[in-house]
Design an enzyme around this catalytic site. Structure first.
Site, PDB file in Angstrom:
ATOM      1  CE  LYS A   1      -3.825  -1.670   2.947  1.00 31.67           C
ATOM      2  NZ  LYS A   1      -4.391  -1.460   4.290  1.00 31.67           N
TER       3      LYS A   1
ATOM      4  CB  SER B   1      -7.213   4.329   7.248  1.00 26.65           C
ATOM      5  OG  SER B   1      -7.098   4.125   8.630  1.00 26.65           O
TER       6      SER B   1
HETATM    7  O1  PNS Z   1      -4.883  -2.019   9.556  1.00 28.86           O
HETATM    8  P1  PNS Z   1      -4.695  -3.089   8.534  1.00 28.86           P
HETATM    9  O2  PNS Z   1      -3.937  -2.554   7.347  1.00 28.86           O
HETATM   10  O3  PNS Z   1      -5.984  -3.767   8.172  1.00 28.86           O
HETATM   11  O4  PNS Z   1      -3.773  -4.210   9.233  1.00 28.86           O
HETATM   12  C1  PNS Z   1      -3.409  -5.383   8.533  1.00 28.86           C
HETATM   13  C2  PNS Z   1      -2.094  -5.921   9.122  1.00 28.86           C
HETATM   14  C3  PNS Z   1      -1.004  -4.861   8.991  1.00 28.86           C
HETATM   15  C4  PNS Z   1      -2.286  -6.266  10.584  1.00 28.86           C
HETATM   16  C5  PNS Z   1      -1.715  -7.207   8.328  1.00 28.86           C
HETATM   17  O5  PNS Z   1      -1.610  -6.910   6.981  1.00 28.86           O
HETATM   18  C6  PNS Z   1      -0.398  -7.794   8.837  1.00 28.86           C
HETATM   19  O6  PNS Z   1      -0.372  -8.461   9.858  1.00 28.86           O
HETATM   20  N1  PNS Z   1       0.716  -7.512   8.111  1.00 28.86           N
HETATM   21  C7  PNS Z   1       2.039  -7.978   8.503  1.00 28.86           C
HETATM   22  C8  PNS Z   1       2.552  -9.054   7.543  1.00 28.86           C
HETATM   23  C9  PNS Z   1       1.978 -10.414   7.926  1.00 28.86           C
HETATM   24  O7  PNS Z   1       2.176 -10.919   9.020  1.00 28.86           O
HETATM   25  N2  PNS Z   1       1.251 -11.016   6.969  1.00 28.86           N
HETATM   26  C10 PNS Z   1       0.624 -12.300   7.149  1.00 28.86           C
HETATM   27  C11 PNS Z   1      -0.742 -12.168   7.782  1.00 28.86           C
HETATM   28  S1  PNS Z   1      -1.508 -13.729   7.999  1.00 28.86           S
END
Ligand code: PNS
Length: 161
Positions: free
Chosen positions: A42, A130
């Protein structure tokens, strides 16, 4: 056992929905870490430092909250920092499928028992995200009351309006 929770997300920007969840979670656990995750997929509106400052400003009256940022897998951060709770907000059924998928994948990656807890978003904020905040703001719509005052001021300053 002390309850150490992680509430992670992009927070780009922090909304009143996030803030409500932060306060409620901080009241449930001994320590809450708000983790700002940089998502390379993003394009961010705010830098990590700006997002951190905005969340710090809004939470400085709570002494069990810490704001951090990290990159990489959430599960790695959880494993390396002794969390036993991960918190996520649910706005509506639209969030459920994505959230359960993520929680179950993460559960495989944790190296000990970590509970993912879902809190229902305050209905006052259940329609906001957001991305919607950024879209409405960029088209000169009114987002007051949906983000904290200091976030709105920051957004105005950055876009010079
Ligand atoms: O606020 P958001 O963008 O909905 O949060 C999503 C987030 C950042 C928590 C998720 O994308 C995440 O955990 N990203 C880190 C990378 C990761 O662990 N990916 C595998 C998830 S199963």
């Amino acid at each position: 056992m002390s309850k150490k929770a992680l509430y992670a997300g992009s927070f780009d920007p922090l909304t009143n929905g996030h803030l409500d969840l932060i306060y409620r979670t901080a009241n449930l656990c001994d320590k809450l870490v708000v983790g700002i995750i940089e998502n390379p997929q993003k394009k961010a509106y705010f830098t990590i430092d700006q997002r951190k400052k905005m969340i710090e400003d809004e939470t400085k009256n709570m002494d069990n909250i810490e704001i951090v940022s990290f990159a990489g897998l959430l599960a790695d951060y959880v494993n390396n920092n002794g969390f036993n709770i991960v918190v996520r907000g649910l706005r509506a059924t639209m969030d459920f499928e994505y959230e359960i998928q993520m929680a179950q994948m993460n559960a495989r990656l944790y190296n000990k028992n970590v509970e993912t807890i879902f809190l229902m978003t305050n209905p006052k904020y259940s329609f906001i995200s957001s991305s919607m905040i950024k879209e409405v703001f960029s088209l000169k719509g009114d987002i007051s009351g949906l983000v904290p005052e200091n976030v709105l001021e920051y957004m105005k300053k950055i876009s010079r309006r």
